[in-house]
Design a protein around this motif. Structure first.
Motif, short mmCIF file in Angstrom:
data_model
loop_
_atom_site.label_atom_id
_atom_site.label_comp_id
_atom_site.label_asym_id
_atom_site.label_seq_id
_atom_site.Cartn_x
_atom_site.Cartn_y
_atom_site.Cartn_z
N ALA A 47 52.70 39.19 47.34
CA ALA A 47 51.62 39.82 46.57
C ALA A 47 50.36 38.96 46.57
CB ALA A 47 52.08 40.08 45.14
N LEU A 48 50.52 37.64 46.51
CA LEU A 48 49.37 36.73 46.57
C LEU A 48 48.59 36.94 47.86
CD1 LEU A 48 47.92 34.09 45.44
CD2 LEU A 48 49.48 32.84 46.96
N HIS A 49 49.30 37.05 48.98
CA HIS A 49 48.67 37.19 50.28
C HIS A 49 48.04 38.57 50.50
CE1 HIS A 49 51.06 33.73 52.42
NE2 HIS A 49 50.31 33.32 51.42
N ARG A 50 48.34 39.50 49.61
CA ARG A 50 47.77 40.85 49.71
C ARG A 50 46.96 41.22 48.47
NH1 ARG A 50 50.64 44.26 53.68
NH2 ARG A 50 52.16 42.96 54.80
N ASN A 51 46.58 40.21 47.69
CA ASN A 51 45.87 40.46 46.44
C ASN A 51 44.42 40.85 46.73
OD1 ASN A 51 44.33 39.71 43.87
ND2 ASN A 51 46.48 39.57 43.22
N HIS A 52 44.00 41.98 46.17
CA HIS A 52 42.66 42.51 46.44
C HIS A 52 41.56 41.64 45.84
CE1 HIS A 52 43.76 46.61 48.05
NE2 HIS A 52 44.92 46.20 47.56
N MET A 53 41.90 40.79 44.89
CA MET A 53 40.92 39.88 44.31
C MET A 53 40.63 38.70 45.23
SD MET A 53 42.40 39.81 40.39
CE MET A 53 41.08 38.75 39.80
N TRP A 112 41.49 38.77 48.95
CA TRP A 112 41.39 39.08 50.38
C TRP A 112 40.66 40.40 50.58
CZ3 TRP A 112 43.28 35.31 53.53
CH2 TRP A 112 44.20 34.41 52.98
N ASP A 113 39.83 40.47 51.60
CA ASP A 113 39.16 41.70 51.99
C ASP A 113 40.12 42.56 52.80
OD1 ASP A 113 36.99 43.54 52.45
OD2 ASP A 113 36.82 42.68 54.47
#
Length: 450
Positions: A358-364, A366-367
């Motif tokens: 989830a960290l690696h896909r967090n919208h806050m 990563w674009d």
């Protein structure tokens, strides 16, 4: 690539699962317990038998993994699952026992030693290419082939020249152990004491004993034989000592750490390679660019250790594969003192999870986080250190990270220089995490010589 062209990913939970729902999810795909809001928030908390918190805020993660590392030891569930197989080795030891082992093992993975082992990686890459050529136009499960390739590497650099070492037996034992013991127990979810037996771990006892005996025999044989011309991991560990206490590892400590390196050092890299190949087949423009780089750098047919620094785009593909499909999709800690994270109270005994997936896909952070874009890593200084944690961080960062990256780049570059990879329609990989994030249905691709 268009916004809609997104590689396979795990649907996250959109409503509370409850205790039994969480248990079912954890035993089939641990990532499915993650709430969808975890990719849009800095922190999520709840209670499922025990109080838990998921943190996706880089500052809070730095606090847990670096600034207050002694107050957040690895979770009891993690230790319960792994201790029967790898004892109190580097991966799960705490405090002074961890520190002396880390000091002893750190020189083993120096840049010089890792580079000395590069020819083993190149040879394994070449054997993989030969198998691919022999398969002709048939589809290949590249998860299987990459597991075979990386296990060849780790067994050769761990027990090189040890004719008595049965690497296939160890490999089978590892797979059997993970299949039985790697599933979360209801007793773990409820936070019940360690002394209550977990059935899966009882069933795996025989294979663990066999695996340990094979390793012990190989260690004893090496002590009699002595070091080879180029020291391997076992030679280096046998010669290693804690610079502060001068303590050396005994046979059980050597065995537990070697098994840790074998377990952690082959499957995680195999997964990274399998996902990298899938992503290259998914995006042919990326694959063509990577192939051009590999062919311009490699002299002959196989990449070498000296080539790795000249393959920046292939390294970016590996980095992006590790972002989208981190082998350790969730890491967990147990709080030992009162604390505050993201303005929320943490109590002793609380489970603090860092859901790397989830960290690696967090919208806050990563674009367009679900998209495959290797150029995110063109400037690594632009990536927040605690937003990208494929190897963890702090003093407990993976000791073999440089080994794994070198191996992955050598193998991926060798294969991309020699083959074009294409997806097999209808056979997309299914990301599932039990202990590691695997493509549960394999990575089926066709490979065409170029």
């Amino acid at each position: 690539m268009t916004q809609s062209a997104v590689p396979v990913h795990v649907p996250l939970a959109t409503e509370p699962l409850g205790l039994m729902g969480s248990l079912k999810a954890a035993r089939t795909n641990l990532l499915s317990i993650l709430p969808e809001i975890a990719v849009r928030q800095p922190m999520v908390s709840g209670r499922t038998g025990i109080r838990w918190h998921m943190i996706m805020d880089p500052g809070a993660i730095r606090h847990v993994l670096l600034e207050q590392v002694d107050n957040y030891p690895k979770s009891k569930a993690t230790k319960n699952i792994l201790r029967p197989a790898i004892g109190d080795s580097l991966f799960i030891a705490e405090g002074a026992h961890w520190r002396w082992q880390r000091r002893t093992a750190a020189p083993v993975f120096s840049h010089r030693n890792v580079m000395n082992l590069a020819p083993v990686m190149s040879a394994a890459a070449n054997r993989s290419a030969d198998r691919i050529t022999a398969a002709g136009d048939r589809a290949i499960d590249f998860l299987d082939d990459m597991v075979r390739t990386t296990f060849d590497v780790i067994s050769d650099v761990t027990f090189s020249g040890e004719g008595s070492f049965d690497s296939d037996a160890v490999h089978r034992s590892i797979d059997a152990y993970i299949a039985e013991a790697g599933k979360i127990s209801l007793l773990d979810m409820l936070g019940l004491p360690d002394w209550i037996p977990r059935p899966g771990r009882l069933l795996s006892g025989k294979v663990v004993a066999q695996m340990k005996q094979v390793a012990d025999d190989a260690i004893d044989a090496r002590r009699l034989r002595g070091q080879g011309d180029i020291p391997d991991l076992l030679d280096l560990l046998l010669a290693g000592e804690d610079p502060e206490t001068k303590r050396r590892m005994n046979t059980s400590e050597l065995r537990d750490n070697l098994l840790t390196f074998i377990v952690a050092g082959h499957e995680t890299t195999a997964l990274t390679l399998a996902w990298s190949l899938y992503l290259c087949a998914f995006d042919q423009d990326v694959q063509d660019r990577a192939r051009a780089e590999a062919q311009s750098v490699i002299s002959g047919t196989t990449a070498t250790g000296a080539d790795v620094g000249n393959l920046p785009f292939i390294r970016q593909i590996v980095d992006e594969a590790l972002r989208l499909y981190p082998p350790a999709g969730i890491i967990s800690r147990t709080a030992t003192t009162n604390d505050t994270l993201c303005a929320r109270q943490i109590k002793p005994g609380d489970t603090v999870m860092i859901p790397i997936y989830a960290l690696h896909r967090n919208h806050m952070l990563w674009d367009d986080p679900n998209a495959f874009r290797p150029d995110r890593f063109a400037d690594r200084k632009a990536v927040d250190r605690y937003a990208y944690l494929p190897f963890g961080d702090g003093p407990r960062i993976c000791i073999g990270a440089s080994f794994a990256i070198q191996e992955a780049v050598i193998i991926l570059a060798t294969l991309l220089a020699r083959f074009r990879f294409d997806l097999v329609p209808g056979r997309e990989p299914d990301p599932v995490m039990i202990l590691t994030l695997r493509p549960n249905t394999g990575v089926w691709l066709t490979a065409t010589p170029v």
